[in-house]
Enzyme design. Structure first.
Site, short mmCIF file in Angstrom:
data_model
loop_
_atom_site.label_atom_id
_atom_site.label_comp_id
_atom_site.label_asym_id
_atom_site.label_seq_id
_atom_site.Cartn_x
_atom_site.Cartn_y
_atom_site.Cartn_z
N ASP A 45 54.21 -22.66 -2.34
CA ASP A 45 55.18 -23.97 -2.33
C ASP A 45 55.83 -24.18 -3.75
OD1 ASP A 45 52.96 -24.32 -3.65
OD2 ASP A 45 52.26 -26.25 -2.55
N SER A 46 55.75 -23.27 -4.49
CA SER A 46 56.65 -23.22 -5.65
C SER A 46 58.12 -23.53 -5.42
CB SER A 46 56.49 -22.25 -6.65
OG SER A 46 56.55 -21.02 -5.79
N ASP A 84 51.70 -20.68 1.86
CA ASP A 84 51.03 -21.94 1.23
C ASP A 84 50.85 -23.14 2.12
OD1 ASP A 84 49.88 -21.55 -1.58
OD2 ASP A 84 51.98 -21.87 -2.45
N LYS A 113 47.30 -20.21 2.40
CA LYS A 113 46.35 -20.32 1.05
C LYS A 113 46.31 -21.82 0.82
CE LYS A 113 48.89 -19.52 -3.02
NZ LYS A 113 48.74 -21.07 -3.83
N GLU A 115 44.73 -24.81 -2.10
CA GLU A 115 44.20 -25.11 -3.36
C GLU A 115 43.00 -25.95 -3.53
OE1 GLU A 115 47.47 -26.78 -5.58
OE2 GLU A 115 49.00 -25.39 -5.26
N GLU A 182 44.70 -19.24 -11.33
CA GLU A 182 45.76 -19.53 -12.04
C GLU A 182 45.43 -20.21 -13.49
OE1 GLU A 182 48.83 -21.62 -9.76
OE2 GLU A 182 50.06 -22.08 -11.54
O1 KIV Z 1 53.33 -21.56 -4.96
C1 KIV Z 1 53.07 -20.65 -5.59
O2 KIV Z 1 54.18 -19.94 -6.06
C2 KIV Z 1 51.85 -20.21 -6.01
C3 KIV Z 1 51.48 -19.03 -7.24
C4 KIV Z 1 51.88 -19.78 -8.59
C5 KIV Z 1 50.19 -18.53 -7.22
O3 KIV Z 1 50.66 -20.61 -5.73
#
Ligand code: KIV
Length: 264
Positions: A45-46, A84, A113, A115, A182
């Protein structure tokens, strides 16, 4: 060609072959990453920051994640694709199952994924009990940035480090099959990696994890903000984007990246 699976990654951990992970948001970069032999593509989600230009990952929606995941899956063949789960898409276990199923069915992801630590244990159990593979994410949690107040190294104090290790064990016991760590001190990341049975992928966590992940736009030096200390612009030493991605992959595989200068 068969895709990598969680068994491929587990085998790499057991045989001490570093796992190469790269974030990816579209088909063309997925294709380049394939050529470089990247093991895992993370549709992070970056993308909210590097593709959409937001200040944080918070505005990213499930529709955004499905759209980008479909495009990455379409042009990748061998890499395992992780998507994500965006902010607040897994606030309850039921919501998490519904949204993870969408990322897998409509998006084509092979793993999702999330968090968070102990608070997510029931959610991880709920997902994995229903056949949804989970990658956990501890340390710096970008979706909690407004609560954290800034992008800083996490778990520096002994009590926080102990708590993180305990939460990693709880998430593994709940069924998580992969963990992203992270921005944590190198020594803690090393301890978590050798304590857990599942592979641990670091970003800003030093060289002693089972694998590494970087944000693609940092690897090719086109991030809007300054590149974080733990990242590296591989395009500087190469002649093309394809070569830069390949250089990142071989540097991780040969344990030349990250070095002490990228660690905390
Ligand atoms: O969203 C993302 O790119 C991430 C990485 C920084 C691990 O979660």
């Amino acid at each position: 060609m068969n895709r990598n699976t969680i068994k491929t990654l587990q085998h790499k951990k057991e045989t001490q072959h570093p796992i190469v992970v790269l974030t990816c948001y579209d088909a063309s970069f997925a294709w380049l990453a394939e050529q470089a032999g990247v093991d895992v593509l993370l549709v992070g989600d970056s993308l909210g920051m590097v593709v959409q230009g937001h200040e944080t990952t918070v505005p990213v929606t499930l529709d955004d994640m499905v759209y980008h995941t479909v495009n990455v899956v379409r042009k990748s063949r061998q890499a395992l694709v992780i998507a994500d789960m965006p902010f607040m898409s897994y606030a309850t276990p039921e919501q998490a199952v519904r949204h993870a199923a969408r990322l897998m069915q409509a998006g084509g992801a092979q793993m999702v994924k999330l968090e968070g630590g102990a608070v997510l244990v029931p959610t991880v159990q709920h997902l994995t009990g229903r056949g949804i593979p989970v990658c956990a994410h501890l340390g710096l949690l970008p979706q909690s940035i407004h609560q954290l107040g800034g992008y800083q190294v996490q778990a520096r104090a002994a009590a926080a480090a102990e708590q993180l290790l305990h939460e990693a064990q709880q998430l593994q016991a709940a069924g998580a099959q992969l963990l992203v760590l992270e921005c944590v001190p190198q020594a803690l990341a090393a301890q978590v990696s050798c304590t857990l049975d599942i592979p641990v992928i670091g970003i800003g966590a030093g060289p002693d994890t089972d694998g590494q992940v970087l944000v693609l736009y940092d690897v090719i030096g086109i991030s809007v903000n300054t590149i974080p200390r733990f990242a590296h612009n591989f395009l500087v030493e190469t002649d093309s984007v394809a070569e830069a991605i390949a250089a990142y992959a071989s540097a991780v595989r040969e344990r030349r990246f990250p070095t002490a200068q990228h660690a905390f």
